[in-house]
Design a protein around this motif. Structure first.
Motif, PDB file in Angstrom:
ATOM      1  N   LYS A  20      32.456  23.629  -8.660  1.00 23.44           N
ATOM      2  CA  LYS A  20      33.686  24.474  -8.477  1.00 23.44           C
ATOM      3  C   LYS A  20      33.692  25.792  -8.654  1.00 23.44           C
ATOM      4  CE  LYS A  20      38.152  24.415  -7.003  1.00 23.44           C
ATOM      5  NZ  LYS A  20      38.368  24.284  -5.880  1.00 23.44           N
ATOM      6  N   ARG A  21      32.902  26.170  -9.868  1.00 22.52           N
ATOM      7  CA  ARG A  21      32.833  27.579 -10.274  1.00 22.52           C
ATOM      8  C   ARG A  21      31.993  28.322  -9.126  1.00 22.52           C
ATOM      9  NH1 ARG A  21      30.156  27.798 -16.325  1.00 22.52           N
ATOM     10  NH2 ARG A  21      32.240  27.603 -17.427  1.00 22.52           N
TER      11      ARG A  21
ATOM     12  N   GLU B 299      31.671  27.333  -6.022  1.00 20.02           N
ATOM     13  CA  GLU B 299      32.581  27.548  -4.603  1.00 20.02           C
ATOM     14  C   GLU B 299      33.544  28.711  -4.879  1.00 20.02           C
ATOM     15  OE1 GLU B 299      35.715  24.856  -2.221  1.00 20.02           O
ATOM     16  OE2 GLU B 299      34.911  24.200  -3.865  1.00 20.02           O
ATOM     17  N   ASP B 300      34.484  28.646  -5.735  1.00 20.87           N
ATOM     18  CA  ASP B 300      35.245  29.682  -5.933  1.00 20.87           C
ATOM     19  C   ASP B 300      34.727  31.009  -5.782  1.00 20.87           C
ATOM     20  OD1 ASP B 300      37.205  27.647  -6.213  1.00 20.87           O
ATOM     21  OD2 ASP B 300      37.707  27.750  -8.501  1.00 20.87           O
TER      22      ASP B 300
ATOM     23  N   LYS C 228      35.335  34.197  -3.143  1.00 25.63           N
ATOM     24  CA  LYS C 228      35.924  35.419  -3.529  1.00 25.63           C
ATOM     25  C   LYS C 228      34.809  36.522  -2.998  1.00 25.63           C
ATOM     26  CE  LYS C 228      38.578  33.961  -7.426  1.00 25.63           C
ATOM     27  NZ  LYS C 228      38.771  33.684  -9.073  1.00 25.63           N
TER      28      LYS C 228
END
Length: 308
Positions: free
Chosen positions: A284-285, A287-288, A292
């Motif tokens: 998740k880190r 991907e986010d 960005k």
């Protein structure tokens, strides 16, 4: 037992990288040494074997027929060592992330930005896996992917990052002279460089440009877009790009886009992972962070979905 008759590992490593990437310069970048060091290691290997492995000129090094015969054995040996080494390692910790990414994307877009990810998450360890000929997500060996997927699996989670747009690029000198590129029809006078796992790129673009009857030559094909792009820089033909991965070369004047036409390909650039693992902290880190970075990159404006 007799001692094994093996060349030095450093020489084999330099040969494998140069053969795989098609460039001493790119091999030097991957290995963290100078181009002359790569050349020296390859030369020492040739002297030990008593054969010429690369055909050299002022701008490029290509495998000779002997080199082409030798490379698969060296590549397969390295692949087996890598696979067995990976199998021996204990399961990756939650702060170790392996990302599947094509070498073109890694070198031309992702690696220059990873320092930001490292700064934001100093506890994370990121490994990039670029040795892929297949297009689809390889969940057995990686945690996440920044990929073009041709065959999507219901077991995987996909997030569209930006569109894949086909755009020819070439060396500036191809815009001059008696065979200058002025219209798409002028492509008939030049060699079209292509990736042999994506021959449809040129077919799609030529159809959109209204050009018929051009066939791709089978004399020179590549296994990655970056190799075709390097050949284009050297004036050997026109290459096809599938994203903003020639931006720096265009800024430096090493490449130009001879025509303004950008044609969407059938596949978008995606973030991919196992659907059951998508909420893992490390995945998740990444991907986010990736989303960005893409949102903040103005070179991607032309590749975004309309309205996004």
């Amino acid at each position: 037992m007799p001692r094994r008759d093996l060349p030095p590992l450093r020489a084999l490593t330099a040969f494998e990288a140069a053969a795989r990437l098609g460039s001493f310069r790119l091999a030097a970048g991957e290995l963290g040494i100078t181009r002359s060091a790569v050349s020296h290691q390859v030369k020492s290997l040739e002297q030990r074997l008593g054969v010429q492995l690369f055909r050299r000129d002022a701008r490029r090094a290509e495998l000779t027929q002997t080199g082409q015969s030798y490379y698969p054995a060296v590549r397969d040996a390295f692949d087996q060592i890598e696979a067995q080494t990976r199998a021996l390692r204990p399961p990756a910790a939650d702060n170790e992330l392996t990302v599947q990414v094509y070498v073109t994307v890694a070198l031309k877009w992702l690696i220059p930005r990873l320092h930001d990810f490292e700064r934001r998450f100093p506890d994370m360890k990121v490994r990039l896996s670029t040795s892929y000929f297949d297009w689809d997500f390889d969940e057995k060996n990686v945690d996440a992917g920044f990929i073009l997927a041709r065959n999507k699996s219901p077991e995987h989670y996909y997030r569209t990052l930006f569109r894949s747009m086909l755009t020819p690029v070439c060396a500036p000198e191809l815009l001059r002279g008696p065979n200058a590129l002025k219209t798409p029809e002028d492509l008939r006078k030049h060699k079209l460089l292509y990736v042999y796992t994506a021959e449809e790129d040129w077919t799609t673009w030529l159809e959109a440009a209204g050009v018929k009857g051009i066939k791709l030559s089978d004399r020179l094909a590549f296994d990655s877009y970056i190799l075709a792009q390097e050949a284009a820089i050297e004036g050997r033909g026109i290459a096809m790009t599938i994203g903003p991965f020639a931006t720096e070369e265009i800024k430096l004047g090493r490449l130009v886009q001879p025509f303004p036409l950008r044609v969407p390909s059938r596949h978008n650039w995606l973030f991919a992972c196992n659907a059951e693992h998508r909420m893992k902290t490390k995945i998740k880190r990444f991907e986010d962070w990736l989303v960005k970075q893409i949102a903040a990159d103005p070179s991607l404006d032309a590749y975004r979905e309309k309205g996004k």
